[in-house]
Design a protein around this motif. Structure first.
Motif, PDB file in Angstrom:
ATOM      1  N   UNK A  23      66.731 -63.235   7.550  1.00 26.73           N
ATOM      2  CA  UNK A  23      65.578 -62.527   6.976  1.00 26.73           C
ATOM      3  C   UNK A  23      64.276 -63.103   7.541  1.00 26.73           C
ATOM      4  N   UNK A  24      64.220 -64.414   7.728  1.00 24.77           N
ATOM      5  CA  UNK A  24      63.022 -65.008   8.328  1.00 24.77           C
ATOM      6  C   UNK A  24      62.818 -64.502   9.758  1.00 24.77           C
ATOM      7  N   UNK A  25      63.905 -64.416  10.519  1.00 25.70           N
ATOM      8  CA  UNK A  25      63.795 -63.914  11.893  1.00 25.70           C
ATOM      9  C   UNK A  25      63.358 -62.453  11.907  1.00 25.70           C
ATOM     10  N   UNK A  26      63.847 -61.679  10.956  1.00 28.40           N
ATOM     11  CA  UNK A  26      63.403 -60.275  10.844  1.00 28.40           C
ATOM     12  C   UNK A  26      61.917 -60.205  10.543  1.00 28.40           C
ATOM     13  N   UNK A  27      61.445 -60.983   9.584  1.00 32.55           N
ATOM     14  CA  UNK A  27      60.034 -60.923   9.212  1.00 32.55           C
ATOM     15  C   UNK A  27      59.141 -61.470  10.329  1.00 32.55           C
ATOM     16  N   UNK A  28      59.705 -62.257  11.225  1.00 28.56           N
ATOM     17  CA  UNK A  28      58.942 -62.731  12.384  1.00 28.56           C
ATOM     18  C   UNK A  28      58.982 -61.728  13.541  1.00 28.56           C
ATOM     19  N   UNK A  29      59.682 -60.619  13.345  1.00 27.57           N
ATOM     20  CA  UNK A  29      59.764 -59.598  14.383  1.00 27.57           C
ATOM     21  C   UNK A  29      60.729 -59.928  15.499  1.00 27.57           C
ATOM     22  N   UNK A  30      61.690 -60.825  15.224  1.00 24.67           N
ATOM     23  CA  UNK A  30      62.593 -61.300  16.274  1.00 24.67           C
ATOM     24  C   UNK A  30      63.957 -60.626  16.241  1.00 24.67           C
ATOM     25  N   UNK A  31      64.299 -59.996  15.134  1.00 25.25           N
ATOM     26  CA  UNK A  31      65.536 -59.212  15.062  1.00 25.25           C
ATOM     27  C   UNK A  31      65.212 -57.895  14.347  1.00 25.25           C
ATOM     28  N   UNK A  32      65.883 -56.796  14.739  1.00 23.05           N
ATOM     29  CA  UNK A  32      65.596 -55.503  14.107  1.00 23.05           C
ATOM     30  C   UNK A  32      66.214 -55.387  12.728  1.00 23.05           C
ATOM     31  N   UNK A  50      69.560 -56.287  -9.911  1.00 22.56           N
ATOM     32  CA  UNK A  50      68.227 -56.527 -10.488  1.00 22.56           C
ATOM     33  C   UNK A  50      67.133 -56.570  -9.430  1.00 22.56           C
ATOM     34  N   UNK A  51      67.329 -55.900  -8.299  1.00 19.48           N
ATOM     35  CA  UNK A  51      66.259 -55.810  -7.305  1.00 19.48           C
ATOM     36  C   UNK A  51      65.136 -54.942  -7.862  1.00 19.48           C
ATOM     37  N   UNK A  52      63.881 -55.258  -7.557  1.00 19.41           N
ATOM     38  CA  UNK A  52      62.766 -54.440  -8.062  1.00 19.41           C
ATOM     39  C   UNK A  52      62.937 -52.963  -7.707  1.00 19.41           C
ATOM     40  N   UNK A  53      62.695 -52.110  -8.703  1.00 21.33           N
ATOM     41  CA  UNK A  53      62.778 -50.677  -8.467  1.00 21.33           C
ATOM     42  C   UNK A  53      64.181 -50.109  -8.508  1.00 21.33           C
ATOM     43  N   UNK A  54      65.175 -50.907  -8.889  1.00 24.61           N
ATOM     44  CA  UNK A  54      66.553 -50.403  -8.972  1.00 24.61           C
ATOM     45  C   UNK A  54      67.057 -50.528 -10.401  1.00 24.61           C
ATOM     46  N   UNK A  59      73.717 -51.545  -2.497  1.00 24.57           N
ATOM     47  CA  UNK A  59      74.128 -52.223  -1.263  1.00 24.57           C
ATOM     48  C   UNK A  59      72.987 -53.048  -0.691  1.00 24.57           C
ATOM     49  N   UNK A  60      73.338 -54.116   0.010  1.00 19.71           N
ATOM     50  CA  UNK A  60      72.335 -55.025   0.563  1.00 19.71           C
ATOM     51  C   UNK A  60      71.264 -54.315   1.390  1.00 19.71           C
ATOM     52  N   UNK A  61      71.610 -53.356   2.276  1.00 16.35           N
ATOM     53  CA  UNK A  61      70.554 -52.718   3.079  1.00 16.35           C
ATOM     54  C   UNK A  61      69.493 -51.999   2.246  1.00 16.35           C
ATOM     55  N   UNK A  62      69.859 -51.539   1.054  1.00 17.74           N
ATOM     56  CA  UNK A  62      68.889 -50.851   0.211  1.00 17.74           C
ATOM     57  C   UNK A  62      67.914 -51.808  -0.465  1.00 17.74           C
ATOM     58  N   UNK A  63      68.322 -53.066  -0.629  1.00 16.60           N
ATOM     59  CA  UNK A  63      67.473 -54.036  -1.321  1.00 16.60           C
ATOM     60  C   UNK A  63      66.580 -54.822  -0.372  1.00 16.60           C
ATOM     61  N   UNK A  64      66.966 -54.975   0.882  1.00 12.89           N
ATOM     62  CA  UNK A  64      66.217 -55.824   1.807  1.00 12.89           C
ATOM     63  C   UNK A  64      64.774 -55.365   2.029  1.00 12.89           C
ATOM     64  N   UNK A  65      64.454 -54.045   2.013  1.00 12.37           N
ATOM     65  CA  UNK A  65      63.047 -53.665   2.168  1.00 12.37           C
ATOM     66  C   UNK A  65      62.113 -54.255   1.120  1.00 12.37           C
ATOM     67  N   UNK A  66      62.663 -54.726  -0.005  1.00 18.34           N
ATOM     68  CA  UNK A  66      61.846 -55.405  -1.015  1.00 18.34           C
ATOM     69  C   UNK A  66      61.110 -56.599  -0.427  1.00 18.34           C
ATOM     70  N   UNK A  67      61.667 -57.181   0.638  1.00 18.72           N
ATOM     71  CA  UNK A  67      61.105 -58.388   1.244  1.00 18.72           C
ATOM     72  C   UNK A  67      60.240 -58.076   2.461  1.00 18.72           C
TER      73      UNK A  67
END
Length: 264
Positions: A23-32, A50-54, A59-67
């Motif tokens: 997730x850190x590498x994603x937020x640094x723009x290093x992995x898609x 308990x992800x915000x808005x759910x 599934x994990x891909x639906x929650x990751x945009x929270x970050x």
């Protein structure tokens, strides 16, 4: 010839360490983003509760945009243990659950903890799913309760602890109850440089993670009861005392590697 300890090296590292690194590498723009969930989950099924808005587990891909609005430095790994709460953002439900689990992710104002759930199919086969439970963190919580070592310091502490522990286990005649561990510990002093970190981590962080991730699995094996009751309670206490400094150094090494500064 493969041994249980050698086989432990192929098992998945702590799930929180993979989550934080990728997730850190994603937020640094290093992995898609499209590669993110698969890199974290591997062959497992990961859900998020308990992800915000759910309103239900997703599934994990639906929650990751929270970050998606966080910077890499706002996402970090914590591996607390009883008596060693370093990295936890103050007391609360998240801190208590993280201490029980022994691992967690701090992501901005949220905390995430993985829980493994075992299921049995109608045919009797067992399989596991991983549920990431999301916790709101206390407002104005400190970034960490204690200062954590950097990669260079953690690498030196791990090397020293590995040397001392190997000597202690030799004195305890570890070969009588876990003959494969002596060879596994010795092999760890010569890591092959393999890494499971995404792009952006420097060679020191990769080297540290490679050694600590394998050692983490070996220590899990070492902590199990010897087959056939090969050691008594006193010997088990001696074993645990010998392994404790190495276990602490290993946790610190994983944290330092996964939280290390990223480079383009």
């Amino acid at each position: 010839m493969s041994t249980p300890a050698a086989g432990a090296a192929t098992l998945t590292p702590r799930r929180s360490s993979r989550f934080v690194a990728w997730v850190r590498a994603w937020r640094a723009g290093l992995v898609p983003f499209d590669e993110l969930a698969d890199a974290i989950a591997g062959d497992e099924e990961h859900l998020v509760a308990d992800a915000p808005g759910t309103w239900t587990d997703v599934p994990l891909p639906q929650a990751l945009p929270t970050l998606a609005k966080l910077s890499p430095d706002e996402i970090r790994l914590v591996l607390p243990a009883p008596g060693d709460p370093r990295g936890l953002p103050g007391p609360g439900d998240f801190a208590g659950a993280a201490l029980v689990a022994g691992e967690a992710v701090v992501a901005g104002s949220l905390g995430l903890i993985p829980h493994v759930r075992t299921h049995t199919s109608g045919s009797g086969d067992t399989f596991e799913t991983v549920l990431w439970r999301v916790y709101p963190l206390p407002a104005n919580a400190p970034a960490a309760s204690l200062t954590l070592p950097g990669a260079a310091e953690a690498e030196a502490e791990l090397a020293a602890a590995l040397h001392d522990t190997t000597a202690a286990l030799t004195r305890l005649d570890v070969a009588q109850w876990r003959p494969e561990l002596a060879g596994a510990l010795e092999a760890l002093r010569r890591p092959d440089g393999a890494t499971d970190l995404p792009p952006g981590f420097d060679p020191r962080a990769r080297r540290l993670f490679a050694r600590a991730a394998v050692l983490d699995r070996v220590l899990a094996l070492a902590g199990h009861a010897a087959p056939g009751g090969a050691i008594n309670n006193y010997e088990a206490q001696q074993r645990d005392a010998a392994l404790r400094p190495l276990t602490t150094a290993c946790r610190q090494a994983l944290v330092a590697a996964c939280n290390a500064p990223l480079r383009p």
